[in-house]
Design an enzyme around this catalytic site. Structure first.
Site, mmCIF file in Angstrom:
data_model
loop_
_atom_site.group_PDB
_atom_site.id
_atom_site.type_symbol
_atom_site.label_atom_id
_atom_site.label_comp_id
_atom_site.label_asym_id
_atom_site.label_seq_id
_atom_site.Cartn_x
_atom_site.Cartn_y
_atom_site.Cartn_z
ATOM 1 C CD GLU A 88 -2.621 -1.292 2.536
ATOM 2 O OE1 GLU A 88 -3.835 -1.387 2.496
ATOM 3 O OE2 GLU A 88 -1.964 -1.324 3.592
ATOM 4 C CB CYS A 101 2.986 7.505 3.353
ATOM 5 S SG CYS A 101 3.543 6.325 4.585
ATOM 6 C CB CYS A 108 7.513 -4.804 9.066
ATOM 7 S SG CYS A 108 8.706 -3.848 10.037
ATOM 8 C CB CYS A 112 6.505 -1.653 16.630
ATOM 9 S SG CYS A 112 8.152 -1.127 16.150
ATOM 10 C CB CYS A 115 3.115 -1.080 14.295
ATOM 11 S SG CYS A 115 3.076 -0.783 12.519
ATOM 12 N N GLY A 155 7.007 -1.694 6.444
ATOM 13 C CA GLY A 155 8.400 -2.108 6.330
ATOM 14 C C GLY A 155 9.360 -1.226 7.104
ATOM 15 C CB SER A 187 10.158 6.926 9.291
ATOM 16 O OG SER A 187 9.809 6.622 10.618
ATOM 17 C CG LEU A 211 13.014 7.784 21.375
ATOM 18 C CD1 LEU A 211 14.242 6.894 21.246
ATOM 19 C CD2 LEU A 211 13.416 9.164 21.899
ATOM 20 C CB CYS A 329 1.077 6.066 11.363
ATOM 21 S SG CYS A 329 1.363 7.698 10.774
#
Ligand code: SAH
Length: 338
Positions: A88, A101, A108, A112, A115, A155, A187, A211, A329
């Site tokens: 995407e 984006c 990935c 996290c 996410c 990713g 990023s 972070l 995001c």
């Protein structure tokens, strides 16, 4: 290979290797990125034999857009790749222009916890061509130019370093899509050896660091990568990056209710970043169905913001885009199982 994956230098080397002049690379780049032709036969200032050679050695296959979801000032594009994998890209309309984006991998590996995009393990890297073609396909359908690129989709770009760097060189080339380095943001969750490599590239892109926590205790709980590269080593690496490149770094900080959004956390973050050439971008968390984290209240976000300000840290709150169409995001995993 797909011709859109070649840097100008790579194309020059190709032409030299077949006994042609280097400048042909510039001609081909103009056809690909300025005139946007669809076949080598359309490159009318090249000799017939050369066109035949290009046809033998390269493909020009575009990316297929299979679905577009439209929201307010935002559109999400779903692409099908040659091996049927889906990725995407998200187009955002700002007052200063269009930004896109893009995804850098299928899946990935960073894991996290908050996410959604990262719940599917990495299947493979995207090639440089697959990244370039996300831009070309979208520009073709909207008939407008995109002014900035953020490599913040699905990713971890630094886990696909070589292809991502080639991608950046291709789109940054004045004869390519010609997007200025300062309009390109990468990023990363903080892969230190790769950030060190990036510092040596002599390219003026923006670096953003996810972070999301002021100390190891919190970061370990939400970002497994912290067990490999902890906060103090990451901060030392960033100081070094800033000293080498003289560029300001963006610190991304997603606001998770009761996890990392207290005033104490803000104070600790301010202390951690004191004196560094950074600015903090507070990201309102986008909730997703499968993950239990909650969005911080507006009040906590404002307090966090004020605390950073009072401690002389530059800070902004990220504008929210695309929540209603799951394009925000961390939400880039459509219900089709992307
Ligand atoms: N792997 C890279 C780029 C992809 S993530 C990185 O880690 O930076 C892009 C940004 O979106 C990161 O800062 C990420 O932490 C953030 N993000 C992930 N899930 C989110 C969510 N649900 N809401 C808001 N931001 C999220």
């Amino acid at each position: 290979m797909n011709i859109y994956g070649l840097t100008k230098k790579g194309l020059e080397e190709y032409f030299l290797s077949i006994g042609e002049k280097k400048y042909k690379a510039t001609q081909v780049y103009e056809w690909l990125y300025q005139k946007r032709v669809k076949t080598f036969t359309d490159m009318t200032n090249l000799k017939k034999e050369l066109i035949t050679k290009l046809n033998e050695n390269f493909t020009m296959e575009p990316l297929q857009i299979i679905e577009v979801q439209k929201g307010e000032l935002v559109r999400k594009y779903l692409f099908r790749l040659e091996d049927s994998e889906l990725i995407e890209a998200v187009l955002m309309e700002h007052d200063y222009g269009l930004s896109l984006c893009i995804s850098s991998e299928v899946g990935c590996n960073m894991g996290c916890r908050f996410c959604e995009s990262g719940r599917r393990k990495k299947v493979r890297n995207l090639s440089a061509a697959e990244m370039v073609l996300q831009i070309l396909a979208i520009e073709e359908t909207i008939k407008k130019r995109i002014s900035s690129i953020v490599i913040m989709g699905i990713g971890e770009p630094l886990d696909n370093y070589d292809n991502v760097m080639n991608f950046i060189r291709i789109i940054n080339d004045p004869k390519g899509i010609a997007i200025g380095a300062r309009h390109i943001t990468l990023s990363t969750c903080g892969l230190i050896p790769k950030i060190n490599e990036l510092a040596k590239e002599n390219i003026q892109i923006n670096l953003a660091i996810s972070l999301h926590a002021p100390n190891d205790e919190i970061r370990n709980k939400i970002m497994p990568v912290n067990k490999v590269y902890n906060i103090s080593s990451l901060i030392a690496c960033l100081k070094d990056y800033i000293a080498k490149t003289n560029r300001r770094i963006t610190i991304e900080y997603v606001m998770l209710e009761y996890i990392n959004d207290s005033v104490d956390c803000a104070k600790e973050l301010a202390h951690l970043l004191k004196g560094m050439n950074v600015y903090v971008n507070l990201i309102p968390y986008n909730e997703t169905e499968n993950i239990e984290f909650n969005k911080s209240s507006k009040k906590s976000i404002d307090k966090f913001f004020d605390t950073l300000k009072q401690n002389n840290i530059n800070v902004t709150i990220r504008k929210e885009f695309g929540g209603a169409i799951d394009a925000a995001c961390g939400q880039l995993r459509s219900k089709r199982g992307v």
